[in-house]
Design an enzyme around this catalytic site. Structure first.
Site: not given
Length: 385
Positions: A175-177, A180
């Site tokens: 989810m972070d990637l 980003a």
């Protein structure tokens, strides 16, 4: 001096100044991406440093403040320690923001305003400023965003498991990637808009919406059919055989990605089972989806009788999509992976992983970047900022 020795005028974002107020993974990934394209990235850290400096595996030295996790997203940056709770620290950030093109922030909603480093405050001195804000669930939702939680809530963990088994978290902070990537796209859109209007803007991204946007065919399946997609392990809900792991007699693990009936015919020929290609249960993909279990059992038994390595070579000759299941180390040791690795430096004698995976004949690739900085490594540069 900047911590990006590749910031030549030939790189497409040379001359761009980025102020990184973000921590952990999503925001720092964007910061390294911009650094690889030539931008000067100043990473502002609290006195204790980015929390990922302390996220170490058992194999890492206890004394370093550049953990492997920190290193995955912080090449090519300057590290400056600033305590935003002090007047001096706040003045330093305001001065840097007044000269910046982009600010990256990942505060919990409301915290940037309390610290006086929100977009509305910073743009007063810099109307051309582009402010990238990452939150967990959007700027109006006070919950902090944690990748594992969003993986669960957005449906990914439910899908990422074997039938009848507990849900599984992805082995990277997906989810972070995804957030980003969304922020990179938003910032590049904002830069294009600024070229036309001269005005900066606020770009907001949440882990939640980035996750939902990436449900792709699984989300569309629910919206179109009303049926909730169920976990299939690594198999595909609408293509067979696609994604299932098999093991050859030599122990080589492999997957198939057969997307057409012609590829299935070539697979059967490679396995010396041409009759499967004319079997009414398997001749067309729709039939193979209906008879998934029967076909998977036949394939697993036959592949288990032959050399996996030899089968992969035969499938490559016939143009049938297939590949070996590799470890991370095996993948990064492939000759084809060399272009994605950053060279070690005297300060950090380990290779790094690039975040920029596109190329153009009209600009170069950064040959090297400065090492992931130790905490506060570049405080002296503030005098020239």
């Amino acid at each position: 001096m900047p911590n990006n020795p590749a910031s030549s005028s030939e790189l497409p974002l040379a001359g761009l100044r980025v102020l990184e107020l973000a921590a952990v993974l999503a925001g720092p990934q964007v910061g390294q991406f911009l650094a690889e394209l030539g931008a000067e990235v100043i990473k502002i850290e609290p006195p204790a440093g980015d929390v990922t400096r302390s996220w170490k595996t058992a194999a890492e030295p206890a004394g370093t403040d550049v953990s492997a996790y920190f290193a995955c997203a912080n090449w090519g940056k300057q590290s400056v320690v600033v305590d935003l709770r002090t007047a001096v620290g706040l003045a330093t950030v305001h001065r840097l923001a007044a000269q910046a093109d982009i600010v990256l922030a990942s505060y919990k909603p409301g915290d940037a305003e309390k610290l006086q480093v929100d977009y509305a405050t910073l743009r007063q001195q810099n109307p051309r400023l582009i402010y990238g804000q990452i939150t967990g669930y959007g700027p109006q939702e006070p919950r902090a965003g944690y990748d594992a939680v969003v993986q669960a809530e957005a449906g990914f963990m439910h899908l990422n498991g074997e039938p009848g088994q507990p849900p599984l978290k992805m082995p990277v902070a997906l989810m972070d990637l995804l957030a980003a990537h969304q922020l990179k796209e938003g910032l590049l859109t904002a830069l294009y808009r600024r070229e036309r209007t001269g005005q900066g803007t606020l770009v907001q991204v949440s882990l939640w919406e980035a996750g939902l946007a990436s449900l792709a065919n699984q989300g569309s399946t629910y919206l179109v059919t009303g049926h909730d997609p169920q976990p299939l392990g690594s198999a595909h809900p609408s293509i067979v055989p696609y994604g299932t792991v098999y093991q050859g007699a030599d122990g080589v693990r492999l997957i198939l990605a057969v997307g057409s009936d012609r590829q299935f015919q070539d697979l059967c020929a490679s396995l010396e089972r041409p009759e499967w290609a004319t079997d009414a249960r398997f001749a067309a993909n729709g039939a193979r989806v209906q008879h998934r279990l029967e076909l998977e059992l036949l394939l697993a038994a036959r592949i288990g009788e032959v050399s996996g390595a030899a089968l992969l070579a035969a499938l490559e000759r016939r143009g049938v999509p297939a590949g070996a299941v590799r470890t991370v180390g095996e993948a990064l040791r492939q000759p084809a992976a060399a272009a994605m690795l950053l060279p070690p430096t005297p300060a950090f004698p380990h290779q790094g992983l690039r975040t920029v995976a596109f190329r153009s004949p009209d600009w170069p690739v950064a040959e090297a970047l400065g090492a992931p900085p130790t905490l506060g490594d570049h405080a002296a540069t503030l005098g020239d900022a």
